[in-house]
Design an enzyme around this catalytic site. Structure first.
Site, PDB file in Angstrom:
ATOM      1  N   TYR A   4     106.297 -67.686  -8.953  1.00 29.60           N
ATOM      2  CA  TYR A   4     106.958 -68.709  -9.770  1.00 29.60           C
ATOM      3  C   TYR A   4     106.926 -68.385 -11.266  1.00 29.60           C
ATOM      4  CZ  TYR A   4     102.501 -70.568 -11.380  1.00 29.60           C
ATOM      5  OH  TYR A   4     101.274 -70.692 -11.994  1.00 29.60           O
TER       6      TYR A   4
ATOM      7  N   CYS B 120      98.710 -72.246 -11.648  1.00 21.71           N
ATOM      8  CA  CYS B 120      98.625 -73.295 -12.685  1.00 21.71           C
ATOM      9  C   CYS B 120      98.403 -74.707 -12.175  1.00 21.71           C
ATOM     10  CB  CYS B 120      99.832 -73.243 -13.611  1.00 21.71           C
ATOM     11  SG  CYS B 120     101.387 -73.677 -12.822  1.00 21.71           S
TER      12      CYS B 120
ATOM     13  N   HIS C  20     105.455 -74.479 -15.407  1.00 26.62           N
ATOM     14  CA  HIS C  20     104.026 -74.356 -15.669  1.00 26.62           C
ATOM     15  C   HIS C  20     103.460 -75.778 -15.714  1.00 26.62           C
ATOM     16  CE1 HIS C  20     100.171 -73.170 -17.027  1.00 26.62           C
ATOM     17  NE2 HIS C  20     100.335 -73.483 -18.290  1.00 26.62           N
TER      18      HIS C  20
ATOM     19  N   TRP D 232      98.066 -64.118  -9.424  1.00 24.58           N
ATOM     20  CA  TRP D 232      99.530 -64.222  -9.458  1.00 24.58           C
ATOM     21  C   TRP D 232     100.193 -62.976  -8.880  1.00 24.58           C
ATOM     22  CZ3 TRP D 232      96.367 -66.505 -13.013  1.00 24.58           C
ATOM     23  CH2 TRP D 232      96.593 -67.843 -13.312  1.00 24.58           C
TER      24      TRP D 232
ATOM     25  N   ASP E 246      94.810 -77.261 -21.136  1.00 24.58           N
ATOM     26  CA  ASP E 246      95.367 -76.333 -20.143  1.00 24.58           C
ATOM     27  C   ASP E 246      94.257 -75.415 -19.652  1.00 24.58           C
ATOM     28  OD1 ASP E 246      96.843 -74.591 -18.605  1.00 24.58           O
ATOM     29  OD2 ASP E 246      98.440 -74.318 -20.078  1.00 24.58           O
TER      30      ASP E 246
ATOM     31  N   ALA F  38      87.803 -74.683 -20.017  1.00 23.74           N
ATOM     32  CA  ALA F  38      87.256 -73.335 -19.779  1.00 23.74           C
ATOM     33  C   ALA F  38      86.542 -73.260 -18.428  1.00 23.74           C
ATOM     34  CB  ALA F  38      86.282 -72.951 -20.897  1.00 23.74           C
TER      35      ALA F  38
END
Length: 586
Positions: A421, A169, A227, A133, A250, A118
């Site tokens: 992407y 990412c 990703h 993005w 992630d 986080a």
């Protein structure tokens, strides 16, 4: 199992009944993967070296047709990084809400992994990196321009802990790798190609196209060319020994979990076995590598959608990470799922659907069995006919084949868009329509040419183009043909001129040849390398005429022996972020 962090050390001496404490200083306690009692214990010493001590990494990108890679400087042992990592813990929402409880959990890698996933993104908590993005990166640095985590973490601290602009990412994953390795948790980056972002938790991603073949931004689902996320190694006392080992974390802000943008740890074994009911965020990660893909034709005027086709084998391919002790790619797809199309793989998918309660409830948005079973009359594909390089014309061949024994008339609507992407369309490059008659079982080839002049202004820093042909077959179902293309940047060459020795200057030459027949301007070379030079070197390079070659020289003074990595990033008005790295043996 002690709490990690900064400790004070003092000594108490007692003489003739009176005692006086003397402070000796402070020390920092970290996780220890070399110690068999530790939650992060890793028995393989070579893996400990790679996943905790190695400061250089390779990250994979591109798409399923064409895998690229670039170097990254994790730099977890440089300068002020440890202090910044420790201050991240004290800036988390958990610490702010309840410091005592937060600190008491800092002996638990699954707790810290989740908290740090986080903290690495700027959402919710003024974390380290702000995602963008859009294809427009004004007011910050373009995500593809970074070459290491150090500059990002230092900038975050310098700005008074305001999120650094901008990341995508691999930036989130690389920064999280730096922080976790710094704290002693074995961590690596993982790239998943054709990665699903299943926003509504139905293990299905829906993509929509209009009659002209334009990819519509409708619904929150998407399929990314690639990703990047993390795997960290630790035991799962909460789930049991069969779920210990690699855990997926992630830090990219995709979906909220527990009300904030964080993801994991999800046990990789749980993902492979379809145990999506286990903590944390297994359904989302399972979908990233397993979701079924549905392609729809959508009519904005009527709101009607028609299924074009569905596919269960496109998502989650060539899952990649850097090899231990080498600069090679290792494929770990089989650690995430059983062989695509095998019975076991379908059984696991059904098991996951059942655990999520998707088997029993009627889904009005799902295609009917009749829609899924319909068979197209023609097949199509785009073949590449020529180099895929920025600065060169793009040559493709649309191959259409009639699968039936009667004549077919087809109207083909083609479009090409520049994308990021994540396959999000940014700008239209080209469109065309052709009418085709296919004799029984005939195959026809149609050349498609998109000139450099047509796409040059439209390209994003990702160099990605999506080309689509929507084939309207008379009396039959529509056929969607598409191809995602990643164009390669021209090469850049690094030479170390002489032997690299500690505390001795050595010259380095970087050579770039302008491959296009136009001048390139605003050229900047950025160089970094731990123990080779201090901070980041930025060099302005003079404009280059068509075909001209530039040679840029600078000096290094290595401060430590061993195998070191020099990373360069070259940008100009026509090419963004040409990357290369060189191993320097000092």
């Amino acid at each position: 199992n002690a709490v990690i962090g900064r400790y004070k050390l003092s000594v108490q001496s007692t003489s003739s009944g009176s005692s006086s404490p003397a402070t000796l200083g402070t020390f920092v306690l970290l996780f220890n993967p070399w110690s068999s009692g530790d939650d992060v214990f890793m028995s393989n010493k070579a893996e400990c070296e790679e996943y905790v001590l190695e400061e250089f990494g390779i990250i994979f990108s591109g798409n399923t047709h064409h895998i690229n890679s670039f170097g990254w400087n994790f730099g977890q042992f440089q300068g002020d990084i440890l202090n910044i990592c420790l201050s991240m813990l004290d800036r988390s929402l958990n610490y702010r809400q309840d410091p005592a409880t937060d600190v008491s959990h800092r002996n638990d890698p699954k707790y810290l992994g989740r908290v740090l996933s986080a903290m690495v993104n700027g959402n919710d908590d003024q974390g380290v990196v702000l995602g963008n993005w859009s294809g427009n990166y004004e007011g910050g640095k373009s995500p593809s321009s970074w070459t290491g985590s150090g500059e990002i973490l230092q900038n975050w601290k310098k700005s008074g802990f305001k999120p650094v602009r901008y990341g995508q990412c691999w930036v989130f994953a690389a920064v999280l790798t730096t922080v976790l390795r710094c704290l002693g948790i074995p961590t690596r980056t993982i790239t998943n190609f054709s990665s699903a972002h299943d926003a509504d938790g139905n293990l299905r991603v829906d993509e929509f196209y209009d009659a002209s073949g334009n990819h519509l931004e409708r619904g929150a689902d998407s399929v990314w060319n690639f990703h990047v996320w993390n795997e960290s190694w630790f035991s799962r006392s909460d789930l049991g020994p069969s779920y210990s080992g690699w855990q997926i974390l992630d830090a990219t802000p995709q979906e909220e979990s527990g009300g904030i943008y964080q993801c994991g740890p999800a046990s990789r074994n749980a993902i492979k076995e379809g145990d999506v009911d286990l903590d944390y965020d297994c359904p989302f990660v399972f979908a990233e590598v397993n979701a079924d893909c549905m392609y729809w034709n959508y009519d904005p005027a009527t709101g009607k959608k028609t299924l074009i086709f569905s596919k269960s084998t496109t998502i989650g391919q060539f899952i990649s990470t850097k090899a231990v002790g080498r600069d090679d790619r290792v494929d770990v797809t089989s650690d995430y799922k059983y062989e695509e199309g095998s019975r076991k793989e379908r059984d696991i998918f059904k098991k996951a659907r059942k655990k999520l309660g998707l088997e029993d409830k009627f889904d009005p948005t799902a295609p009917t069995p009749k829609e899924i079973e319909q068979k197209p009359d023609i097949s199509g594909k785009f073949k590449v006919a020529g180099p895929l390089e920025v600065g060169k014309d793009l040559n493709l061949i649309l191959v259409l084949a009639n699968l039936q024994s009667d004549v077919k008339s087809v109207l083909v609507n083609m479009t090409a868009w520049s994308t990021v992407y994540t396959r999000r369309p940014v700008r239209e490059i080209w469109k065309d329509s052709i009418s085709v008659t296919l004799s029984p079982e005939e195959e026809k080839h149609f050349p498609v040419k998109i000139s450099y002049a047509e796409y040059q202004q439209q390209l994003t820093t990702d160099n990605t183009i999506q080309i689509t042909a929507l084939c309207h077959v008379e009396g039959g179902i529509q056929v969607l043909v598409q191809r995602d293309i990643t164009l390669d940047n021209p090469a850049i060459d690094i030479q170390v001129l002489g032997e690299a020795k500690v505390n001795k200057e050595v010259d380095v030459e970087v050579v770039f040849t302008n491959p296009i027949n136009a001048e390139v301007m605003d050229c900047v070379l950025q160089v970094e390398g731990n123990d080779l030079l201090r901070g980041i070197l930025e060099i302005d390079v003079p404009p280059l005429k068509a075909g001209e070659k530039s040679s840029t020289k600078f000096k290094l003074t290595p401060v430590e022996t061993g195998s070191k990595h020099l990373l360069v990033n070259f940008s100009c008005d026509k090419f963004s972020d040409i990357k290369a790295f060189k191993t320097v043996n000092v």
